[in-house]
Design a protein around this motif. Sequence first.
Motif: not given
Lengths: 137, 137
Positions: A10, A12, A18, A21-22, A25-26, A74-76, B79, B93, B98, B116, B120-124, B126
Motif C-alpha cells: 500500500i 502511503v 502509518t 497506526t499499523y 493501533q492495529l 493513499e491505498g492498495t 483485504v 480496535l 480506530v 474498518v 483509519a488505515t491509510h487507504g486500505m 480492512i
Amino acid sequence: MFNRLDHVGIVVSDIDATLKTYCEQLGFKLLERTEIAEQKVVAAFLDGGNSTIELISPTDTESGTAKYLANRGEGTHHVAYEVDDIIAALAELKAQGVRLIDETPRQGVHGLVAFVHPKATHGMMIELLQKGHHKGQ
Amino acid sequence: MFNRLDHVGIVVSDIDATLKTYCEQLGFKLLERTEIAEQKVVAAFLDGGNSTIELISPTDTESGTAKYLANRGEGTHHVAYEVDDIIAALAELKAQGVRLIDETPRQGVHGLVAFVHPKATHGMMIELLQKGHHKGQ
C-alpha cells in the motif's frame, strides 16, 4: 503459477504516521524498514501472519510513487504472488496474451520482481516475486 | 489480532470476463461463485494458494458496489484478515480509537464480517472475518 500471496503493497504519504497506526493501533509487528534509493521510496514490511503488508512512501516528489500518490491518493497499490521461476511465469503470461509492465524481471528488495499491467487484471496490479535472488547472484 | 490474510477483494464490472481472465489467462482456479442478494452483488472466490481472491460485481445499478465502481473504477476494494473473535477484535480496535464502518459484525458469505474505515488505515479497507458463523447459528 502463483504459489502464494506474499504481500499486499500500500502506498502511503507518511510512513511514520502509518507505522504508528499499523503497529500501535492495529497490532501489526514491524519486520523491516528499508530505503530503496533507486526507486526513491522507503518501504516497511509488517507481519500479517501468512503474508506481509508492505507500506511504501516516496522520498522524492518526482518518483513514480509520488506521482501515483498525487493522482490516486493513499491505498492498495499491488498484490504480490510468489512464483518458483519468474522467467517461466512471465513467458507463460506473455503466451496467454497478458499485458505486462515488466517483460523481464528486475531486482526487488526480496528477490526478482515483475509487474503485470493492472489493465490485464481488471484493476489489481499483480507483482510476481521470485524470492532469494539478490544482486550479484 | 489478525491471524492471517484470508482474501483480497476486487471490484470488477463484468464478472464473467474477469473470471475468464483470472482462470484462463492467469491460471487461478474458481472455488465458488455465489449471488449475495441483499448486497446486490455476485461474488466469485479464486484459489490463491495461502489465501483467496474475491471478485465482486454489482447486479444492480443502485447497489453500494455499483456506486463504488462508478466513482473509483475497477480495482482492489478490501483485504480481509481472519480473527478468532470478531466481537473482541472490534472492541480492541474501538478502544484504540480506530474508526470503524461496522461497530457490530454482520453476516458475510463465509462468516461474520466487519469493516474498518479506510481513513483509519491509510487507504486500505480492512475486513475482519470470523469464519464459520452462519445464519441461524
